[in-house]
Design a protein around this motif. Structure first.
Motif, short mmCIF file in Angstrom:
data_model
loop_
_atom_site.label_atom_id
_atom_site.label_comp_id
_atom_site.label_asym_id
_atom_site.label_seq_id
_atom_site.Cartn_x
_atom_site.Cartn_y
_atom_site.Cartn_z
N LEU A 1 2.28 -85.75 17.57
CA LEU A 1 1.77 -86.49 16.54
C LEU A 1 0.31 -85.72 16.36
CD1 LEU A 1 1.49 -89.27 14.99
CD2 LEU A 1 0.29 -90.13 16.94
N THR B 1 4.29 -86.54 23.10
CA THR B 1 3.93 -87.31 21.69
C THR B 1 2.62 -86.79 21.28
OG1 THR B 1 4.68 -89.28 22.58
CG2 THR B 1 3.17 -89.42 20.97
N LEU C 1 -2.18 -93.79 19.31
CA LEU C 1 -1.39 -92.79 20.19
C LEU C 1 -1.67 -93.60 21.49
CD1 LEU C 1 0.09 -90.26 21.02
CD2 LEU C 1 -1.98 -89.20 21.49
#
Length: 273
Positions: free
Chosen positions: A99, A95, A129
């Motif tokens: 992101l 991630t 996040l």
């Protein structure tokens, strides 16, 4: 009130827990209306407190219960914990690479896929996040109530304690988002809105986590360890470096902030959970 809360569906309990942590984040973000700036040392201590809470919660609220449930299921507890913990870290690593975001530290290096988004938005994404594993942790903790072989009341209290601990560290975190954003020449109202919005993922992922583990109880110990691994990844990759980079008088503020957060969460888990 407690009896009413226990009568709710587990996913609704998780939703309320995640909503509580979002609300505390919003309260912290509201400090932007009262303070024009924030001391670097205070900011470093805030990140330290958040890191300490997350490390303590990762063990007492997630890993330890996960190992216990794995043993009750007849699984190899250490292997289940290791697999889940590792997958949590790998998930956050992936991630982190996808992101787009930017940390609040001195370097302010953009990470993730290339984007033309404003720097202020990238800073918000950075906090968003690491709110994802917090939401998952809350959801999995409430979802675990349905699989407990012990006291349902005790399991419910333990999940509530986890939500309380995450909420405690979300208060300074909200301020650590909104106030720096206002210093980026953003209006206070807009900075507040972005600050509180960074935690909106927590209710969402709390519900997802609860539904997931209640529908497939066999994955519960893996899910608990997964949430712990994701939280530890955030602590080591983001919170501790941010705490140390922001502290201008050495790393002592960050270190004692970490110890304070750890002690607070430890007391909550051991005394109440």
């Amino acid at each position: 009130m407690f009896e009413w809360f226990m009568s709710l569906e587990l996913w609704v309990q998780a939703l309320l827990g995640g909503t509580f942590t979002w609300f505390v984040t919003a309260l912290g973000a509201a400090l932007v209306f009262f303070f024009k700036n924030i001391s670097k040392n205070v900011l470093g201590m805030m990140y330290g407190v958040a890191a300490g809470v997350m490390v303590a919660a990762s063990f007492w609220s997630l890993l330890a219960p996960g190992i216990e449930i794995a043993e009750e299921q007849g699984s190899i507890a250490w292997l289940v914990a290791a697999i889940g913990f590792s997958l949590g870290g790998i998930f956050l690593f992936a991630t982190d690479r996808i992101l787009p975001h930017m940390h609040f530290g001195k370097k302010k290096v953009t990470e993730g896929i290339t984007t033309k988004m404003k720097r202020s938005i990238l800073l918000v994404f950075s906090i968003t996040l690491h709110n994802i594993p917090e939401g998952l942790a809350i959801g999995v903790a409430f979802g675990a109530i349905g699989a407990t072989t012990g006291s349902i009341e005790a399991a419910t209290v333990a999940a509530m304690v986890l939500a309380l601990g995450i909420g405690i560290q979300n208060f300074p975190e909200g301020a650590a988002v909104s106030i720096p954003l206002s210093q980026e020449k953003m209006g206070k109202t807009k900075a507040f809105m972005w600050g509180q919005a960074s935690a909106l993922v927590e209710p969402l992922f709390a519900v997802l986590g609860a539904i997931l583990v209640t529908s497939m109880t066999v994955i519960l110990p893996y899910a608990l360890a997964f949430a712990a691994g994701a939280m530890i990844y955030v602590v080591v990759e983001e919170l501790i470096p941010e705490a140390q980079e922001n502290a201008t008088s050495g790393t002592h503020f960050a270190v004692f902030g970490f110890m304070l957060g750890f002690v607070i969460m430890m007391i909550l888990d051991v005394a109440l959970g």
